[in-house]
Design a protein around this motif. Structure first.
Motif, short mmCIF file in Angstrom:
data_model
loop_
_atom_site.label_atom_id
_atom_site.label_comp_id
_atom_site.label_asym_id
_atom_site.label_seq_id
_atom_site.Cartn_x
_atom_site.Cartn_y
_atom_site.Cartn_z
N LEU A 45 0.67 -1.12 0.27
CA LEU A 45 -0.04 0.30 0.19
C LEU A 45 1.05 1.09 0.22
O LEU A 45 0.54 2.51 1.05
N GLU A 79 -13.71 -4.43 13.92
CA GLU A 79 -13.22 -5.37 12.57
C GLU A 79 -12.65 -7.33 13.59
O GLU A 79 -12.92 -7.88 12.46
N GLU A 97 5.46 4.43 4.33
CA GLU A 97 4.52 5.51 5.43
C GLU A 97 5.82 5.63 6.36
O GLU A 97 6.73 4.38 6.14
N ARG A 128 -1.03 0.34 8.14
CA ARG A 128 -1.87 -0.43 7.70
C ARG A 128 -1.24 -2.00 7.51
O ARG A 128 -0.62 -2.49 6.36
N ARG A 129 -1.12 -2.07 8.52
CA ARG A 129 -0.79 -3.94 8.77
C ARG A 129 -1.72 -4.45 9.39
O ARG A 129 -2.38 -4.50 10.01
N ARG A 135 -5.41 -4.72 9.29
CA ARG A 135 -5.80 -3.31 8.20
C ARG A 135 -5.41 -3.50 7.18
O ARG A 135 -5.91 -3.37 6.07
N LEU A 136 -3.99 -4.11 7.03
CA LEU A 136 -3.69 -4.36 5.60
C LEU A 136 -5.02 -5.39 4.22
O LEU A 136 -5.55 -5.36 3.60
N CYS A 137 -5.79 -6.52 5.42
CA CYS A 137 -6.71 -7.29 4.78
C CYS A 137 -8.01 -6.67 4.75
O CYS A 137 -8.45 -7.34 3.78
N GLN A 138 -8.49 -5.83 5.24
CA GLN A 138 -9.43 -5.01 5.40
C GLN A 138 -9.40 -4.58 3.43
O GLN A 138 -9.88 -4.12 3.10
N ALA A 139 -7.97 -3.48 3.80
CA ALA A 139 -7.66 -2.81 2.18
C ALA A 139 -7.76 -3.73 0.86
O ALA A 139 -8.15 -3.33 -0.45
N MET A 140 -7.56 -5.53 1.34
CA MET A 140 -6.95 -6.08 0.04
C MET A 140 -8.33 -7.04 0.18
O MET A 140 -7.30 -8.51 0.82
#
Lengths: 559, 90
Positions: free
Chosen positions: A339, A392, A342, A349-350, A353-358
């Motif tokens: 992403l 979450e 940072e 976004r780890r 949080r990363l999985c929510q974006a992808m």
């Protein structure tokens, strides 16, 4: 009489003595290297050094496993690069000696790669490694890195790179000492996994002369130079007594009065799984899945992932395996799920949080895990890293359910999730405290910063308070809460955690017997009292000392 | 002189593994092959550092040139290699 004793931070238990082998630091070209009088000979020296490095890398690639071999081969390709040789040749022509010419050529390319950023910048490490080796070859000094060991050795370094630690010859390395590094550094975790005593943060370690015999105590962090026979003998007796006491404990973990505490293994790959599967423990409390992804440049297919998970789950039919879904992010970037840079990766976004974006990344992992779980009969429970809120947790639980997996959980490593565990745990089936990150976020101290080891001490009363808050939520909801940080493997802290209400402890498998022994010597009520003792302390040291003093002396005598 | 233009197929660009595969293939032709962006100075395709320093991204066009016997065939095979997604192939 023994020589001087210095104290660092003990990170992997055990006592042992052996001769020091210093790991050579990166080699720099001498500032006073004379101008070459014969430039033809100087160019030959450059070419000879690069060829020798390439040949050495090829040789190591041939002996390496399937993961390391392509990396070593690609590095050999760099050493054999015509452009690099040509550029070094130009620098010789301009009056530089061979060592400085190589270094200058390497830096030219390094600057280009760094300007490109991203994956290109990552190659700079390999490039500089080639340069450092070639400079060492020109100067006729030892190549940087761990030398070939002739016998039992105590490895001493400023710090060890992950690759260096992983490549250590486990049959010869009896202890590891680093001058830098921290409690949760890579060296510390790997040494504990390998069951090798280790001390980090030992000041002046790199100045200990090669060959000096040192006695290492991986519990207290004490390192004694030139120990006398008395100390070596005392260590030997202690080692035997410890081994004897630990050999006597078997079966599932339980307190003296029969309160069950599941003792589980932390694993990070297929080899770990096979080794842990053969051990007397109840399953896996933390399976880190990052290795499946980190070396890949594109997202592995569901079938590719399922194949790996099958191998990991196979040793555990009917036993529990808690799987942490992908914990990647800016500090552990993936080629196919990035992403962007940072400012502050640990707070970025780890994890989930990363999985929510992808979300597709998570879904394919869950699908693969469901396939492998069905086929192996392992009791698979998945949990998400970096969860902070109940929303979450709920989002994750729904996806786990959709994938057809029976149980979902959350890592409790963000203080927010611990403080609000009542609501977070309502959404899932269990919680697991990641005490390394929990300490980092509670104390606002970077895990990678060795100098902050004291703040990151899992005995910090504030961290214990946050653990207690998480356990209170577990009790209110009836959901089990476990611990999967390295603190679970500290026998005294394990007693405190049990007293706080933790129901499972997951650690490096080598640490299980000592924890099992500690539990067998204390009742649940005694554990609760020890938890009170720890929470009553004003500092980490005070907490540790007070609990040790209050614990059963039978335990103190053998640990 | 033979010349070809091709768009990079590898999803993360011409770095690490794709670059290593390309350089090995270019060395294997035994010819002097060069690679570069259209209209810019080209680099030696047999140099891993040169090729990586190009920093060619996914979908970006590069120009390959070679001279000598079998240059056309050699470039055809290299073009085919670059057009593939080398990262996806295991």
């Amino acid at each position: 009489m023994s020589g001087d004793t210095r104290t660092g931070v003990g990170v992997s238990p055990g006592t042992v003595a052996g001769p020091v082998v210093q790991v050579a630091p990166p080699v720099r070209p001498p500032a006073d290297e004379p101008m070459p009088t014969d430039s033809g000979a100087a160019v030959d020296a450059v070419l000879g050094a690069l060829a020798a490095v390439a040949a050495d890398l090829d040789e190591r690639a041939a002996a390496a496993d399937e993961h390391a071999a392509p990396i070593l081969k690609a590095t050999a390709l760099i050493a054999r690069d015509k452009g690099l040789a040509k550029s070094a040749g130009k620098h010789v022509g301009a009056g530089k000696g061979p060592a400085n010419a190589i270094a200058a050529a390497v830096e030219e390319y390094a600057a280009q790669f760094e300007a490109l950023g991203g994956y290109f910048a990552e190659r700079v490490t390999d490039l500089r490694d080639v340069g450092s080796r070639a400079v060492a070859a020109v100067l006729g000094v030892p190549a940087p890195g761990v030398p070939t060991l002739d016998g039992p050795s105590v490895i001493v370094a400023l710090d060890l790179a992950p690759a260096e630690t992983a490549a250590l010859d486990r049959t010869k390395v009896v202890a590891i000492i680093t001058e830098a590094g921290g409690r949760t550094s890579h060296t510390a975790i790997l040494a504990a996994q390998m069951g090798i005593p280790a001390v980090v943060q030992l000041h002046g370690a790199t100045e200990i002369p090669e060959g000096t015999v040192v006695a290492v105590d991986g519990d207290s962090g004490e390192v004694t130079l030139d120990p006398d026979m008395e100390l070596i003998e005392a260590q030997r007796v202690h080692r035997e007594r410890r081994a004897q006491a630990l050999a006597g404990v078997e079966g599932p973990g339980t307190t003296k009065d029969g309160h069950a505490v599941a003792l589980l293994a932390n694993i990070g790959g297929v080899d770990d799984a096979v080794a842990a599967g053969a051990q007397d423990l109840e399953g896996v409390g933390l399976f880190r899945t990052e290795f499946v992804y980190l070396s890949a440049t594109t997202q592995p297919t569901v079938e590719e992932q399922a194949e790996i998970y099958r191998k990991v789950l196979e040793p555990f039919p009917g036993r529990r395996v808690v799987v942490r879904t992908l914990d990647a992010g800016a500090d552990k970037p993936l080629a196919f799920a990035n992403l962007g840079e940072e400012e502050n990766p640990a707070l970025g976004r780890r994890g989930l949080r990363l999985c929510q974006a992808m979300p597709q990344l998570l879904d394919s992992q869950l699908e693969a895990l469901a396939i492998a779980a069905r086929e192996t009969g392992a009791d698979v429970r998945v949990m998400a890293p970096m969860v902070a809120t109940a929303e979450e947790a709920s989002w994750f639980a729904a996806r786990v359910k959709a994938a057809g997996l029976p149980k979902s959980g959350v890592m409790i490593e963000v203080p927010a999730a611990a403080l609000r565990s009542r609501h977070v745990l309502e959404e899932v089936d269990f919680g697991s405290l990641g005490t390394n990150d929990l300490a980092q976020y509670t104390m606002a101290a970077d895990r990678m910063e060795g100098e902050l080891s004291d703040l990151l001490d899992p005995w910090q009363p504030a961290v214990i308070d946050v653990v207690a808050a998480a356990c209170a939520g577990g009790e209110a909801t009836g959901k089990p809460v476990g611990v999967c940080g390295e603190s679970a493997g500290d026998p005294y802290l394990a007693l405190v955690l049990t007293g706080l209400g933790v129901g499972s402890l997951s650690m490096a498998p080598k640490k299980v017997p000592a924890v099992k022994l500690a539990l067998s010597l204390h009742t649940l009520d005694q554990c609760r009292e020890l938890a009170e003792v720890a929470r009553g302390a004003r500092s980490a040291t005070e907490a540790r000392d007070a609990v040790r003093a209050a614990a059963n002396p039978e335990l103190t005598a053998v640990l | 002189m033979a010349q070809r233009t091709v768009a990079i197929g590898s999803s993360v660009g011409l770095h690490a593994r794709p670059a290593a595969l390309f350089v090995e293939a270019a060395q294997g032709t035994g010819l002097d092959v060069e690679i570069g962006r259209p209209g810019e100075e080209a680099v030696d395709a047999a140099s891993i550092l040169g090729v990586m320093a190009l920093g060619a991204k996914h979908g970006e066009e590069v120009v390959l040139t070679a001279e000598g016997d079998g240059a056309d065939e050699a470039l055809d095979s290299l073009v085919e290699l670059l057009a593939r997604d080398l990262d996806a192939e295991g």
